[in-house]
Design a protein around this motif. Structure first.
Motif, PDB file in Angstrom:
ATOM      1  N   UNK A 274     -33.160  12.738 -32.153  1.00  0.00           N
ATOM      2  CA  UNK A 274     -32.238  12.268 -31.441  1.00  0.00           C
ATOM      3  C   UNK A 274     -32.814  10.766 -31.394  1.00  0.00           C
ATOM      4  N   UNK A 275     -34.032  11.471 -30.654  1.00  0.00           N
ATOM      5  CA  UNK A 275     -35.012  10.033 -30.241  1.00  0.00           C
ATOM      6  C   UNK A 275     -35.555   8.885 -31.709  1.00  0.00           C
ATOM      7  N   UNK A 276     -35.627   9.344 -32.080  1.00  0.00           N
ATOM      8  CA  UNK A 276     -36.185   8.749 -33.762  1.00  0.00           C
ATOM      9  C   UNK A 276     -35.359   7.795 -33.942  1.00  0.00           C
ATOM     10  N   UNK A 385     -37.304   4.349 -25.137  1.00  0.00           N
ATOM     11  CA  UNK A 385     -37.346   4.354 -26.668  1.00  0.00           C
ATOM     12  C   UNK A 385     -36.864   3.197 -27.165  1.00  0.00           C
ATOM     13  N   UNK A 386     -38.158   2.808 -28.388  1.00  0.00           N
ATOM     14  CA  UNK A 386     -38.291   1.572 -29.098  1.00  0.00           C
ATOM     15  C   UNK A 386     -38.365   2.118 -30.228  1.00  0.00           C
ATOM     16  N   UNK A 428     -34.021  -2.168 -29.470  1.00  0.00           N
ATOM     17  CA  UNK A 428     -32.837  -1.657 -30.044  1.00  0.00           C
ATOM     18  C   UNK A 428     -31.664  -0.592 -30.179  1.00  0.00           C
ATOM     19  N   UNK A 429     -31.546  -0.266 -28.951  1.00  0.00           N
ATOM     20  CA  UNK A 429     -30.858   0.106 -28.109  1.00  0.00           C
ATOM     21  C   UNK A 429     -29.231  -0.584 -27.503  1.00  0.00           C
ATOM     22  N   UNK A 430     -30.391  -2.503 -27.617  1.00  0.00           N
ATOM     23  CA  UNK A 430     -28.799  -3.143 -27.216  1.00  0.00           C
ATOM     24  C   UNK A 430     -27.273  -2.721 -27.116  1.00  0.00           C
TER      25      UNK A 430
END
Length: 479
Positions: A274-276, A385-386, A428-430
């Motif tokens: 899922x980190x991808x 992760x980005x 990418x996770x804001x």
């Protein structure tokens, strides 16, 4: 090793010399030796150089051809423990202690050095040579496997206490042609193999657990399609470590499966971490895993290993589907009291569980514990992760991976009680971070000054997960 001036060394003829009757008599075997001179009384002297005892070691190794390796090991290992209750008092006085009797330890190492691959627990089917990739056929089956151990996706998990799990891509004409389960709509045809050494007794329980999980999936839409698709599995019975106990004549040999490990291979449909994912795709998949976990909990299944590596996804009809993976540590409540054994990766365990009292199995496992673990996973991925990749430098929370339970508890407590304001999510996770902050408001309310607030399962779900998600994104919540 330093010489000891008070010790008289009896010189021996060279290795290639013919020993006279008198010399041979000087090399007396130990009183416990069976069928062979496994060790020599002469090499039990502390402080003697290895060069002095080499002839005795050579003699013992040569004689090893006259008996089975198991017999030799039984003799040597019997001398390594004072708990050998089958030894007499006089025999116990001759027990081997490695520190005090290092030469005998060398003999043991030399014996093990001459063992074959099978005796050392290595399976030559999968690795006839290091990093082998190619076609193999499993004995007693008609299953063909083409291994790809050189792939960049090849992953190995080693630890001091674990299953030595290895995961890699695999192809199989036979397995690819099997009929698909309609309750598991993972369409990709790619397969992955998982090689690992589980405990024999727990693996038997795991087969039952997976069967129950699949039965829940048949009737619950929150589970259907959100669990891994097991294609095939096989147990290599001849690799069981219980054989060591049997060979050494231990008294508990009748309970050989208890605590023993055995090599297993399981084949699954390919899924990806899922980190991808990032943004809405990540958040949607994470929420699907939350609902799957909740449904399985209602069905009596305790997953007990919520961590980033066990949250997976696959692509279906232009969207990513979340998967709750890896049931190796799972158990069922079975209408009885919940287990007190707490497992999982320390960085994602509940702060309340990272105490000696809890680790000793004296705290009941509750749904709120797993709900908090799911939030820690959300936090971890959002910070580290980005764009689907682990940050190359300045990785937040890195010290958690190196901390023991007590230290990790202190660092996590500091994080949710104020440190969360000092970190920023990746770009990418804001979108996920707003949800993280809402979830931590619920976590903070559970940790009262005097105790941990106990909630019913439904109340914990509403406070920690459902409420924050509904407030964050009512449209996503409805999916």
């Amino acid at each position: 090793m330093a010489d000891n001036a008070d010790i008289t060394i009896h010189k021996m003829p060279p290795h290639n010399s013919a020993l006279s009757a008198h010399s041979e008599a000087g090399l007396k075997s130990t009183s416990l030796t069976v069928s062979s001179a496994v060790v020599s009384e002469h090499i039990g002297t502390v402080g003697v150089k290895v060069s002095y005892v080499h002839p005795w070691i050579v003699r013992d190794i040569q004689n090893s051809e006259k008996c089975e390796a198991d017999t030799m090991l039984q003799e040597l290992l019997a001398r390594c423990t004072s708990s050998s209750q089958y030894l007499s008092v006089s025999e116990k006085s001759k027990l081997l202690y490695f520190v005090q009797d290092l030469p005998h330890w060398f003999v043991l190492l030399l014996i093990m050095q001459q063992m074959g691959y099978k005796q050392l627990g290595l399976n030559r089917v999968f690795e006839p040579e290091p990093r082998f990739s190619g076609k193999v056929m499993i004995e007693d089956t008609q299953i063909d496997l083409e291994l790809d151990a050189k792939s960049t996706e090849h992953v190995t998990h080693f630890s001091i206490h674990g299953h030595a799990t290895t995961v890699f891509s695999v192809k199989s004409k036979v397995l690819s042609g099997l009929q698909r389960d309609p309750c598991l709509p993972n369409k990709p045809s790619e397969l992955v193999a998982k090689l690992y050494w589980p405990e024999e007794m727990h693996q038997s329980e795991l087969d039952i657990i997976l069967d129950k999980v699949y039965k829940i999936a048949q009737t619950d839409p929150d589970v259907q399609g959100h669990i891994p698709e097991l294609v095939w599995f096989y147990k290599f019975k001849e690799t069981s470590t219980s054989k060591i106990r049997v060979a050494l004549g231990l008294k508990d040999a009748e309970q050989v499966e208890q605590g023993s490990h055995v090599l297993h291979i399981t084949i699954f449909r390919k899924i990806i971490p899922i980190m991808t994912l990032s943004g809405e795709d990540f958040l949607a998949a994470w929420w699907q895993v939350v609902k799957c976990h909740r449904a399985l909990w209602k069905g009596g299944m305790l997953h007990q290993d919520v961590s980033p590596r066990n949250l997976m996804v696959y692509h279906l009809c232009s969207q990513y589907i979340g998967i709750l993976n890896n049931y190796n540590l799972s158990s069922f409540k079975c209408n009885g009291p919940r287990g007190l054994k707490h497992m999982g990766m320390v960085p994602f365990m509940v702060v309340n569980l990272l105490t000696p009292h809890t680790m000793a199995g004296k705290v009941e496992h509750m749904y709120a514990h797993d709900a908090e673990s799911l939030i820690w996973v959300l936090t971890w991925v959002s910070l580290r992760y980005e764009g689907g990749n682990l940050l190359s430098k300045d990785q937040p929370l890195e010290e958690w991976l190196k901390a023991d339970a007590s230290l990790c508890q202190a660092r996590k407590t500091q994080f949710w009680s104020g440190g969360i304001r000092d970190v920023c999510p990746s770009r990418s996770h804001k979108k996920s971070w707003d949800l993280v902050e809402k979830c931590f408001e619920g976590i903070y309310s559970l940790y009262l000054p005097s105790e941990y607030q106990k909630l019913t399962d439904q109340a914990a779900f509403e406070l920690l997960l459902r409420g924050p998600m509904l407030e964050h994104d009512s449209l996503l919540f409805a999916t």
